[in-house]
Each structure stands twice: as structure tokens, then as C-alpha cells.
Motif scaffolding. Structure first.
Motif, PDB file in Angstrom:
ATOM      1  N   GLU A 117       0.825  -1.219   0.000  1.00  0.00           N
ATOM      2  CA  GLU A 117       0.000   0.000   0.000  1.00  0.00           C
ATOM      3  C   GLU A 117       0.859   1.268   0.000  1.00  0.00           C
ATOM      4  N   LEU A 118       1.984   1.226   0.711  1.00  0.00           N
ATOM      5  CA  LEU A 118       2.876   2.389   0.793  1.00  0.00           C
ATOM      6  C   LEU A 118       3.814   2.505  -0.409  1.00  0.00           C
ATOM      7  N   GLY A 119       3.793   1.501  -1.285  1.00  0.00           N
ATOM      8  CA  GLY A 119       4.604   1.557  -2.498  1.00  0.00           C
ATOM      9  C   GLY A 119       6.046   1.126  -2.308  1.00  0.00           C
ATOM     10  N   TYR A 120       6.342   0.393  -1.226  1.00  0.00           N
ATOM     11  CA  TYR A 120       7.711  -0.093  -1.002  1.00  0.00           C
ATOM     12  C   TYR A 120       8.040  -1.255  -1.946  1.00  0.00           C
ATOM     13  N   TRP A 121       7.048  -2.057  -2.249  1.00  0.00           N
ATOM     14  CA  TRP A 121       7.227  -3.183  -3.161  1.00  0.00           C
ATOM     15  C   TRP A 121       5.882  -3.510  -3.802  1.00  0.00           C
ATOM     16  N   GLY A 122       5.939  -4.367  -4.807  1.00  0.00           N
ATOM     17  CA  GLY A 122       4.720  -4.793  -5.483  1.00  0.00           C
ATOM     18  C   GLY A 122       4.879  -6.207  -6.001  1.00  0.00           C
ATOM     19  N   TYR A 123       3.783  -6.769  -6.456  1.00  0.00           N
ATOM     20  CA  TYR A 123       3.773  -8.134  -6.985  1.00  0.00           C
ATOM     21  C   TYR A 123       3.178  -8.134  -8.378  1.00  0.00           C
ATOM     22  N   ARG A 124       3.777  -8.919  -9.247  1.00  0.00           N
ATOM     23  CA  ARG A 124       3.316  -8.979 -10.635  1.00  0.00           C
ATOM     24  C   ARG A 124       2.448 -10.194 -10.906  1.00  0.00           C
ATOM     25  N   SER A 152      17.152 -13.102   2.669  1.00  0.00           N
ATOM     26  CA  SER A 152      18.320 -13.127   1.786  1.00  0.00           C
ATOM     27  C   SER A 152      18.258 -14.201   0.710  1.00  0.00           C
ATOM     28  N   ILE A 153      17.345 -15.133   0.850  1.00  0.00           N
ATOM     29  CA  ILE A 153      17.185 -16.167  -0.169  1.00  0.00           C
ATOM     30  C   ILE A 153      15.801 -16.064  -0.819  1.00  0.00           C
ATOM     31  N   GLY A 154      14.751 -16.029   0.006  1.00  0.00           N
ATOM     32  CA  GLY A 154      13.384 -15.999  -0.524  1.00  0.00           C
ATOM     33  C   GLY A 154      13.060 -14.766  -1.339  1.00  0.00           C
ATOM     34  N   GLU A 155      13.313 -13.595  -0.772  1.00  0.00           N
ATOM     35  CA  GLU A 155      12.982 -12.363  -1.495  1.00  0.00           C
ATOM     36  C   GLU A 155      13.762 -12.224  -2.803  1.00  0.00           C
ATOM     37  N   PRO A 156      15.090 -12.442  -2.800  1.00  0.00           N
ATOM     38  CA  PRO A 156      15.814 -12.360  -4.082  1.00  0.00           C
ATOM     39  C   PRO A 156      15.347 -13.400  -5.102  1.00  0.00           C
ATOM     40  N   PHE A 157      14.985 -14.594  -4.627  1.00  0.00           N
ATOM     41  CA  PHE A 157      14.503 -15.638  -5.531  1.00  0.00           C
ATOM     42  C   PHE A 157      13.222 -15.199  -6.238  1.00  0.00           C
ATOM     43  N   PHE A 158      12.269 -14.651  -5.473  1.00  0.00           N
ATOM     44  CA  PHE A 158      11.015 -14.215  -6.089  1.00  0.00           C
ATOM     45  C   PHE A 158      11.203 -12.968  -6.944  1.00  0.00           C
ATOM     46  N   GLU A 159      12.187 -12.149  -6.614  1.00  0.00           N
ATOM     47  CA  GLU A 159      12.507 -11.017  -7.503  1.00  0.00           C
ATOM     48  C   GLU A 159      13.095 -11.549  -8.808  1.00  0.00           C
ATOM     49  N   TRP A 160      13.998 -12.527  -8.717  1.00  0.00           N
ATOM     50  CA  TRP A 160      14.608 -13.125  -9.910  1.00  0.00           C
ATOM     51  C   TRP A 160      13.541 -13.737 -10.824  1.00  0.00           C
ATOM     52  N   LEU A 161      12.532 -14.375 -10.211  1.00  0.00           N
ATOM     53  CA  LEU A 161      11.444 -14.950 -11.009  1.00  0.00           C
ATOM     54  C   LEU A 161      10.557 -13.881 -11.648  1.00  0.00           C
ATOM     55  N   ASN A 216      14.827  -2.778   0.487  1.00  0.00           N
ATOM     56  CA  ASN A 216      16.057  -3.549   0.425  1.00  0.00           C
ATOM     57  C   ASN A 216      15.882  -4.780   1.308  1.00  0.00           C
ATOM     58  N   TYR A 217      16.390  -5.909   0.874  1.00  0.00           N
ATOM     59  CA  TYR A 217      16.237  -7.155   1.628  1.00  0.00           C
ATOM     60  C   TYR A 217      16.725  -7.021   3.066  1.00  0.00           C
ATOM     61  N   VAL A 218      17.739  -6.226   3.280  1.00  0.00           N
ATOM     62  CA  VAL A 218      18.320  -6.066   4.617  1.00  0.00           C
ATOM     63  C   VAL A 218      17.270  -5.545   5.604  1.00  0.00           C
ATOM     64  N   TYR A 219      16.336  -4.729   5.112  1.00  0.00           N
ATOM     65  CA  TYR A 219      15.292  -4.193   5.991  1.00  0.00           C
ATOM     66  C   TYR A 219      14.410  -5.304   6.551  1.00  0.00           C
ATOM     67  N   SER A 220      14.275  -6.394   5.806  1.00  0.00           N
ATOM     68  CA  SER A 220      13.412  -7.494   6.230  1.00  0.00           C
ATOM     69  C   SER A 220      14.046  -8.360   7.316  1.00  0.00           C
ATOM     70  N   PRO A 255      15.581  -7.831  10.366  1.00  0.00           N
ATOM     71  CA  PRO A 255      15.123  -7.695  11.758  1.00  0.00           C
ATOM     72  C   PRO A 255      13.630  -7.974  11.923  1.00  0.00           C
ATOM     73  N   ILE A 256      12.854  -7.655  10.900  1.00  0.00           N
ATOM     74  CA  ILE A 256      11.410  -7.902  10.977  1.00  0.00           C
ATOM     75  C   ILE A 256      11.142  -9.398  11.061  1.00  0.00           C
ATOM     76  N   GLN A 257      11.772 -10.173  10.157  1.00  0.00           N
ATOM     77  CA  GLN A 257      11.581 -11.624  10.162  1.00  0.00           C
ATOM     78  C   GLN A 257      12.138 -12.251  11.445  1.00  0.00           C
ATOM     79  N   PHE A 258      13.234 -11.715  11.941  1.00  0.00           N
ATOM     80  CA  PHE A 258      13.833 -12.181  13.194  1.00  0.00           C
ATOM     81  C   PHE A 258      12.827 -12.031  14.342  1.00  0.00           C
ATOM     82  N   ILE A 259      12.213 -10.869  14.442  1.00  0.00           N
ATOM     83  CA  ILE A 259      11.242 -10.612  15.518  1.00  0.00           C
ATOM     84  C   ILE A 259       9.985 -11.460  15.338  1.00  0.00           C
TER      85      ILE A 259
END
Length: 185
Positions: A85-92, A139-148, A157-161, A163-167
């Protein structure tokens, strides 16, 4: 009317703009996404992880584990919807065009990965498991789906995810391992 007329007018205009954009998105989904190999891939990713987990799960812990999975699903879907919704990412390529989040990721891959990591090697530190989960998803899932081509990190940026996934993992883990459940009377 309690709402000022100028605010109502602006809100209605924005709403009509969103409806037109959603209609265009649904037409693209129907013509180019639905039943494509990408759609079938999403469908398989939404179903197979749950089927495999159901078959190999620790049966006596099913209810506790599902509590953690539902927490993971709720938080992941909520944050994913906010980010979209905030425009940080999208899905095709989406399984369903009515959800702003990526259904296979939020409602299947992330919660089932959580369940598997919680169950395997129960004596390993939850901190180490959370680090592994965060690394795996970010570091694996997000880049993989971007590659696809499914995921488009517009300003993310993946790095932002990490700490979120850790918590998310640690909170879900604490729910699953809590000893504060009481019997229903």
C-alpha cells in the motif's frame, strides 16, 4: 453530513481512482496471469508446503504449532499489505488479485518454514533459529522471487526485512513454547 463536504469529495475521488486502478489490475490478472505457469507455480507454493507439513508434523503439538503459524500469517500478511500500500514493493503475479500481499509467501511459505524450523532440533537456541529464518526469508526468498519476476522491491532492500523476520520468528516461537495455556473448562 458530519464530514466536511470538501473531505468527502476528496475521499470519493481517491476511492474512484483506486476502483479504476483495481479494475485495470483485475483485467490484467484475468488476461495475463490466471492459469499461466506463474499462477500454477503460486498455486503449488500455496498448497504443497501445507500438505507436506501436515504429513510430517509432530502430531501431538499440532495446535500449539498452528498458533505460531497463524501469528506468522497474520503479521506477514498485514506488514506485506502495508508495504504494498505504501509503495515499497509490489507483486506482478498473484494467486488472487484481491489481496495486496503475496498469498503463497505470507500464508504458506513463511508459516510452514516457521513450523519446520521450530520442530527441527528443538534444543537449538531460538535466537539461532530466528537468525536462520530471517536469513532464509530475506536473503534467499525475497531475491529468488525477484529473480522470477514475481516480486518488485520498489524502494525496499532485503536487509530491511532481516530484523522484521527475526522478531516475527521469536514472537511466534514464544507463543508456541509458552507454558501459560490453561485448560478450557
Amino acid at each position: 453530513m458530519i464530514i466536511p463536504e470538501e473531505v468527502a469529495k476528496k475521499t470519493d475521488e481517491a476511492y474512484h481512482f483506486l476502483v479504476k486502478a483495481n479494475q485495470k489490475d483485475h483485467i490484467i490478472w484475468m488476461e495475463d496471469v490466471f492459469l499461466s505457469w506463474q499462477w500454477w507455480f503460486c498455486f503449488i507454493l500455496a498448497i504443497i508446503p501445507w500438505v507436506l507439513w501436515w504429513k510430517f508434523r509432530k502430531k501431538e503439538s499440532t495446535n500449539r504449532l498452528l498458533l505460531g503459524a497463524f501469528f506468522t500469517m497474520f503479521i506477514s500478511t498485514s506488514l506485506d499489505s502495508y508495504g504494498t500500500e505504501l509503495g515499497y514493493w509490489g507483486y506482478r503475479y498473484e494467486l488472487l488479485p484481491f489481496l495486496p500481499s503475496f498469498f503463497p509467501w505470507d500464508l504458506s511459505l513463511l508459516p510452514v518454514a516457521f513450523l519446520v524450523i521450530v520442530q527441527i532440533k528443538p534444543n537449538i537456541s531460538p535466537i539461532l533459529k530466528a537468525i536462520f529464518y530471517a536469513f532464509l526469508s530475506s536473503s534467499i526468498g525475497e531475491p529468488f522471487f525477484e529473480w522470477l519476476g514475481f516480486y518488485n522491491p520498489i524502494t525496499w532492500n532485503y536487509v530491511y526485512s532481516l530484523p522484521i523476520q527475526f522478531i516475527i520468528f521469536l514472537v511466534g516461537y514464544s507463543l508456541v513454547t509458552s507454558k501459560k495455556f490453561e485448560a478450557i473448562k
